[in-house]
Design a protein around this motif. Structure first.
Motif, PDB file in Angstrom:
ATOM      1  N   ALA A   1      39.629  28.361  39.109  1.00 56.90           N
ATOM      2  CA  ALA A   1      38.222  28.036  38.830  1.00 56.90           C
ATOM      3  C   ALA A   1      38.005  27.843  37.336  1.00 56.90           C
ATOM      4  CB  ALA A   1      37.308  29.136  39.361  1.00 56.90           C
ATOM      5  N   TYR A   2      38.619  28.687  36.536  1.00 56.68           N
ATOM      6  CA  TYR A   2      38.474  28.566  35.085  1.00 56.68           C
ATOM      7  C   TYR A   2      38.964  27.204  34.607  1.00 56.68           C
ATOM      8  CZ  TYR A   2      38.933  29.555  30.128  1.00 56.68           C
ATOM      9  OH  TYR A   2      38.826  29.492  28.771  1.00 56.68           O
ATOM     10  N   LEU A   3      40.116  26.796  35.103  1.00 60.41           N
ATOM     11  CA  LEU A   3      40.668  25.501  34.709  1.00 60.41           C
ATOM     12  C   LEU A   3      39.790  24.345  35.197  1.00 60.41           C
ATOM     13  CD1 LEU A   3      44.435  26.215  35.404  1.00 60.41           C
ATOM     14  CD2 LEU A   3      43.282  26.149  33.180  1.00 60.41           C
ATOM     15  N   VAL A   4      39.296  24.443  36.425  1.00 59.78           N
ATOM     16  CA  VAL A   4      38.440  23.388  36.968  1.00 59.78           C
ATOM     17  C   VAL A   4      37.143  23.282  36.181  1.00 59.78           C
ATOM     18  CG1 VAL A   4      37.040  22.743  38.983  1.00 59.78           C
ATOM     19  CG2 VAL A   4      39.432  23.404  39.285  1.00 59.78           C
ATOM     20  N   PHE A   5      36.526  24.413  35.871  1.00 62.32           N
ATOM     21  CA  PHE A   5      35.266  24.371  35.126  1.00 62.32           C
ATOM     22  C   PHE A   5      35.471  23.853  33.705  1.00 62.32           C
ATOM     23  CE2 PHE A   5      33.492  27.158  38.431  1.00 62.32           C
ATOM     24  CZ  PHE A   5      32.333  26.432  38.691  1.00 62.32           C
ATOM     25  N   ARG A   6      36.583  24.189  33.086  1.00 60.53           N
ATOM     26  CA  ARG A   6      36.856  23.637  31.754  1.00 60.53           C
ATOM     27  C   ARG A   6      37.037  22.122  31.825  1.00 60.53           C
ATOM     28  NH1 ARG A   6      34.343  26.888  28.669  1.00 60.53           N
ATOM     29  NH2 ARG A   6      34.818  28.981  29.310  1.00 60.53           N
ATOM     30  N   LEU A   7      37.661  21.646  32.891  1.00 58.46           N
ATOM     31  CA  LEU A   7      37.824  20.211  33.081  1.00 58.46           C
ATOM     32  C   LEU A   7      36.462  19.540  33.299  1.00 58.46           C
ATOM     33  CD1 LEU A   7      39.698  17.743  33.452  1.00 58.46           C
ATOM     34  CD2 LEU A   7      39.817  18.349  35.870  1.00 58.46           C
ATOM     35  N   ILE A   8      35.602  20.147  34.093  1.00 58.99           N
ATOM     36  CA  ILE A   8      34.265  19.600  34.333  1.00 58.99           C
ATOM     37  C   ILE A   8      33.475  19.544  33.032  1.00 58.99           C
ATOM     38  CG2 ILE A   8      32.028  20.065  35.426  1.00 58.99           C
ATOM     39  CD1 ILE A   8      33.619  21.102  37.863  1.00 58.99           C
ATOM     40  N   ILE A   9      33.548  20.601  32.235  1.00 60.74           N
ATOM     41  CA  ILE A   9      32.853  20.611  30.945  1.00 60.74           C
ATOM     42  C   ILE A   9      33.388  19.496  30.053  1.00 60.74           C
ATOM     43  CG2 ILE A   9      32.566  21.921  28.799  1.00 60.74           C
ATOM     44  CD1 ILE A   9      32.426  24.456  30.566  1.00 60.74           C
ATOM     45  N   TYR A  10      34.683  19.307  30.066  1.00 58.72           N
ATOM     46  CA  TYR A  10      35.276  18.241  29.255  1.00 58.72           C
ATOM     47  C   TYR A  10      34.784  16.870  29.722  1.00 58.72           C
ATOM     48  CZ  TYR A  10      38.647  15.174  27.066  1.00 58.72           C
ATOM     49  OH  TYR A  10      39.231  14.161  26.356  1.00 58.72           O
ATOM     50  N   ILE A  11      34.741  16.660  31.030  1.00 63.00           N
ATOM     51  CA  ILE A  11      34.296  15.371  31.568  1.00 63.00           C
ATOM     52  C   ILE A  11      32.824  15.129  31.258  1.00 63.00           C
ATOM     53  CG2 ILE A  11      33.835  14.114  33.718  1.00 63.00           C
ATOM     54  CD1 ILE A  11      36.444  15.406  34.810  1.00 63.00           C
TER      55      ILE A  11
ATOM     56  N   THR B   1      36.962  23.590  25.260  1.00 63.58           N
ATOM     57  CA  THR B   1      37.136  24.911  24.661  1.00 63.58           C
ATOM     58  C   THR B   1      37.822  25.801  25.678  1.00 63.58           C
ATOM     59  OG1 THR B   1      34.976  25.647  25.446  1.00 63.58           O
ATOM     60  CG2 THR B   1      35.067  24.686  23.241  1.00 63.58           C
ATOM     61  N   TRP B   2      38.666  26.669  25.197  1.00 61.61           N
ATOM     62  CA  TRP B   2      39.411  27.554  26.093  1.00 61.61           C
ATOM     63  C   TRP B   2      38.958  28.999  26.014  1.00 61.61           C
ATOM     64  CZ3 TRP B   2      41.945  25.373  29.826  1.00 61.61           C
ATOM     65  CH2 TRP B   2      42.403  24.075  29.664  1.00 61.61           C
ATOM     66  N   THR B   3      38.029  29.305  25.130  1.00 54.59           N
ATOM     67  CA  THR B   3      37.579  30.684  25.020  1.00 54.59           C
ATOM     68  C   THR B   3      36.497  30.965  26.056  1.00 54.59           C
ATOM     69  OG1 THR B   3      35.989  30.018  23.334  1.00 54.59           O
ATOM     70  CG2 THR B   3      38.098  30.865  22.566  1.00 54.59           C
TER      71      THR B   3
ATOM     72  N   CYS C   1      30.889  31.932  31.573  1.00 52.43           N
ATOM     73  CA  CYS C   1      32.140  32.151  32.310  1.00 52.43           C
ATOM     74  C   CYS C   1      32.122  33.511  33.003  1.00 52.43           C
ATOM     75  CB  CYS C   1      33.310  32.040  31.348  1.00 52.43           C
ATOM     76  SG  CYS C   1      34.924  32.212  32.109  1.00 52.43           S
ATOM     77  N   LEU C   2      31.725  34.534  32.269  1.00 54.40           N
ATOM     78  CA  LEU C   2      31.643  35.879  32.845  1.00 54.40           C
ATOM     79  C   LEU C   2      30.611  35.932  33.964  1.00 54.40           C
ATOM     80  CD1 LEU C   2      32.417  38.859  32.858  1.00 54.40           C
ATOM     81  CD2 LEU C   2      30.709  39.233  31.085  1.00 54.40           C
ATOM     82  N   LYS C   3      29.483  35.280  33.764  1.00 55.47           N
ATOM     83  CA  LYS C   3      28.449  35.233  34.789  1.00 55.47           C
ATOM     84  C   LYS C   3      28.975  34.573  36.061  1.00 55.47           C
ATOM     85  CE  LYS C   3      24.505  33.041  34.366  1.00 55.47           C
ATOM     86  NZ  LYS C   3      23.301  32.443  33.823  1.00 55.47           N
ATOM     87  N   GLY C   4      29.713  33.487  35.918  1.00 57.89           N
ATOM     88  CA  GLY C   4      30.283  32.791  37.065  1.00 57.89           C
ATOM     89  C   GLY C   4      31.285  33.651  37.822  1.00 57.89           C
ATOM     90  N   ILE C   5      32.097  34.388  37.087  1.00 57.53           N
ATOM     91  CA  ILE C   5      33.072  35.283  37.731  1.00 57.53           C
ATOM     92  C   ILE C   5      32.349  36.330  38.560  1.00 57.53           C
ATOM     93  CG2 ILE C   5      34.796  37.080  37.281  1.00 57.53           C
ATOM     94  CD1 ILE C   5      35.656  35.385  34.821  1.00 57.53           C
TER      95      ILE C   5
END
Length: 107
Positions: A18-28, A34-36, A41-45
């Motif tokens: 999920a972390y990788l997918v959301f980072r990809l969505i943010i990039y798109i 950003t990888w930090t 992110c914490l809220k989503g978890i």
């Protein structure tokens, strides 16, 4: 494997994906990568953990309460820069991950 251990393994692997997918969505959508982990992110978890736990424990009212809290949290005086599209995309993807965790856990 015990149910608790399988719950934790599915959640851990799923959250990594999920972390990788959301980072990809943010990039798109925003063009920055950003990888930090941040507050969102914490809220989503925590949200996915709650929904996954409600599904595993067969508490559909918990999922309904979660949805009500999500909608209610959008009605604040503080206008945020997040658009309805980002909110919708993020929540749908997040819920799909939580349901996916449950389906994998059931196997």
């Amino acid at each position: 494997m015990t149910p608790l251990l399988s719950f934790l393994v599915v959640f851990w692997i799923g959250e990594t994906a999920a972390y990788l997918v959301f980072r990809l969505i943010i990039y798109i959508l925003q063009g920055n990568l950003t990888w930090t982990p941040d507050r969102q992110c914490l809220k989503g978890i925590l949200e996915r953990l709650f929904v996954f736990l409600c599904l595993v424990m067969a508490i559909p009212q918990g999922v309904i309460a979660f949805a009500a809290l999500k909608v209610g949290s959008r009605f604040t005086k503080d206008a945020r820069e997040i658009t309805a599209d980002y909110f919708f995309i993020g929540n749908i993807v997040s819920l799909l991950f939580a349901v996916g965790y449950y389906l994998i856990w059931k196997q």
